[in-house]
Design a protein around this motif. Structure first.
Motif, PDB file in Angstrom:
ATOM      1  N   GLN A  86      25.377 -14.298   0.895  1.00 14.74           N
ATOM      2  CA  GLN A  86      25.151 -15.730   0.335  1.00 14.74           C
ATOM      3  C   GLN A  86      23.465 -15.607  -0.124  1.00 14.74           C
ATOM      4  O   GLN A  86      23.115 -16.607   0.150  1.00 14.74           O
ATOM      5  N   SER A  87      22.957 -14.823   0.801  1.00 13.11           N
ATOM      6  CA  SER A  87      21.370 -14.981   1.083  1.00 13.11           C
ATOM      7  C   SER A  87      20.586 -13.217  -0.048  1.00 13.11           C
ATOM      8  O   SER A  87      21.511 -12.465  -0.274  1.00 13.11           O
ATOM      9  N   ALA A  88      19.161 -13.940  -0.246  1.00 13.86           N
ATOM     10  CA  ALA A  88      18.300 -13.332  -0.965  1.00 13.86           C
ATOM     11  C   ALA A  88      17.429 -12.926  -0.602  1.00 13.86           C
ATOM     12  O   ALA A  88      16.356 -14.083   0.501  1.00 13.86           O
ATOM     13  N   PHE A  89      16.331 -11.954  -0.137  1.00 12.94           N
ATOM     14  CA  PHE A  89      15.235 -11.765   0.400  1.00 12.94           C
ATOM     15  C   PHE A  89      14.455 -10.623   0.263  1.00 12.94           C
ATOM     16  O   PHE A  89      15.827  -9.833  -0.448  1.00 12.94           O
TER      17      PHE A  89
ATOM     18  N   SER B 151       0.981  -1.509  -0.054  1.00 11.20           N
ATOM     19  CA  SER B 151       0.210   0.230   0.202  1.00 11.20           C
ATOM     20  C   SER B 151       1.033   1.068   0.041  1.00 11.20           C
ATOM     21  O   SER B 151       0.402   2.299  -0.666  1.00 11.20           O
ATOM     22  N   HIS B 152       1.706   0.886   0.653  1.00  9.62           N
ATOM     23  CA  HIS B 152       3.049   2.428   0.342  1.00  9.62           C
ATOM     24  C   HIS B 152       3.945   2.336  -0.475  1.00  9.62           C
ATOM     25  O   HIS B 152       5.282   2.982  -0.747  1.00  9.62           O
ATOM     26  N   TYR B 153       4.620   1.041  -0.088  1.00 10.10           N
ATOM     27  CA  TYR B 153       6.133  -0.065  -0.646  1.00 10.10           C
ATOM     28  C   TYR B 153       6.453  -0.092  -1.967  1.00 10.10           C
ATOM     29  O   TYR B 153       6.399  -1.301  -2.004  1.00 10.10           O
ATOM     30  N   PRO B 154       7.283   0.093  -2.311  1.00  8.82           N
ATOM     31  CA  PRO B 154       7.499  -0.919  -3.499  1.00  8.82           C
ATOM     32  C   PRO B 154       8.669  -2.039  -2.949  1.00  8.82           C
ATOM     33  O   PRO B 154       9.373  -2.147  -1.673  1.00  8.82           O
ATOM     34  N   ILE B 155       8.251  -3.326  -3.528  1.00 11.96           N
ATOM     35  CA  ILE B 155       8.566  -4.357  -2.501  1.00 11.96           C
ATOM     36  C   ILE B 155       9.483  -4.675  -3.618  1.00 11.96           C
ATOM     37  O   ILE B 155       8.671  -5.429  -4.923  1.00 11.96           O
ATOM     38  N   LEU B 156      11.341  -5.279  -3.619  1.00 10.99           N
ATOM     39  CA  LEU B 156      12.337  -5.725  -3.948  1.00 10.99           C
ATOM     40  C   LEU B 156      13.314  -7.009  -3.362  1.00 10.99           C
ATOM     41  O   LEU B 156      12.383  -7.068  -2.261  1.00 10.99           O
ATOM     42  N   VAL B 157      13.930  -6.947  -4.592  1.00 11.41           N
ATOM     43  CA  VAL B 157      14.518  -8.801  -3.995  1.00 11.41           C
ATOM     44  C   VAL B 157      15.576  -7.908  -3.615  1.00 11.41           C
ATOM     45  O   VAL B 157      16.464  -7.671  -4.831  1.00 11.41           O
ATOM     46  N   TYR B 158      16.550  -8.119  -2.674  1.00 13.34           N
ATOM     47  CA  TYR B 158      17.723  -7.820  -2.204  1.00 13.34           C
ATOM     48  C   TYR B 158      18.709  -9.090  -1.741  1.00 13.34           C
ATOM     49  O   TYR B 158      18.393  -9.611  -1.684  1.00 13.34           O
ATOM     50  N   ARG B 159      20.345  -8.793  -3.318  1.00 12.11           N
ATOM     51  CA  ARG B 159      20.967 -10.234  -3.073  1.00 12.11           C
ATOM     52  C   ARG B 159      22.148  -9.531  -1.852  1.00 12.11           C
ATOM     53  O   ARG B 159      22.460  -8.572  -2.224  1.00 12.11           O
TER      54      ARG B 159
END
Length: 240
Positions: free
Chosen positions: A57-60, A44-52
């Motif tokens: 050595q993880s992504a979320f 409702s407010h924020y862009p959701i991205l995937v950060y590596r």
């Protein structure tokens, strides 16, 4: 690196936590981890991205608040955090889940820990953690529920990233932002979901994602990207 302490009602009987929102209280963050169970509120407010995180050595998935380190466009000196929802990883500060060795056993049990050096922590102002009898206050009960949700959320994130990688849906890209004064920003290290790859998924793949309860979170990530333009507008408005 901050050293967390295990919370207890003797040593921390008079502990208080400030709940107002300000940069000096640690809210000046560019992004934070988010979880599928809160995506509906986050988008409702924020862009959701995937950060590596290449070091870990993880992504979320993350909720984006600004375009450079230390920038949170939702913060105002006069009115705090200007959004109806604040992601749970921000709300739970300064608390976290820790583990304690069970006496006489090799097992470990979960405990509540906190960062005593966090600027929210004090003994004069804010919400009390324990009541006068040493029991949990309603505030601490709420914190416990948040920490339980976060613990569950880590598994949700793991399954989400595995599925996104399995179906090659993530597209690492440099997101270029140009402000009205000509300032350019490049967001590096983030991935988005490739629309064309998602649209090309087979019926079997879509069914698999749906059975894992991941199809809706994935579409919510895609829908949240419209908020990127809102962040640009907020940054431009700050320029005057």
């Amino acid at each position: 690196m901050s050293k967390y302490e295990m919370l207890n009602n003797v040593a921390h009987a008079d502990l208080k936590i400030r709940l107002d929102r300000a940069a000096e209280l640690g809210d000046d963050v560019m992004f934070c981890m988010t979880y599928p169970f809160e995506f509906r509120l986050v988008l409702s407010h924020y862009p959701i991205l995937v950060y590596r995180d290449k070091d870990a050595q993880s992504a979320f998935p993350v909720a984006l608040f600004g375009f450079e380190e230390g920038e949170n466009l939702f913060l105002s000196g006069s009115s705090g955090w200007n959004a109806r929802y604040i992601p749970i990883m921000v709300q739970r500060q300064p608390f976290s889940i820790g583990f304690q060795q069970v006496q006489g056993s090799s097992d470990k049990q979960q405990v509540i820990t906190f960062n005593p050096a966090h600027p929210r922590v004090n003994r004069e102002v804010g919400e009390s953690v324990f009541n006068e009898y040493g029991g949990y206050t309603p505030y601490l009960d709420q914190v416990v529920k948040m920490l339980e949700s976060i613990d569950t959320g880590h598994e949700q994130n793991r399954r989400l990233i595995e599925a996104l990688d399995k179906y090659n849906l993530l597209e690492e890209s440099t997101i270029a932002i140009t402000l009205k004064d000509g300032t350019n920003y490049e967001l590096v290290g983030f991935s988005t979901i490739a629309d064309d790859r998602f649209e090309a998924l087979s019926a079997e793949a879509l069914d698999d994602l749906n059975k894992q309860k991941l199809l809706l979170p994935i579409t919510m990530i895609m829908a949240s990207m419209s908020n990127l333009g809102n962040l640009v507008d907020m940054r431009n408005a700050a320029l005057g």
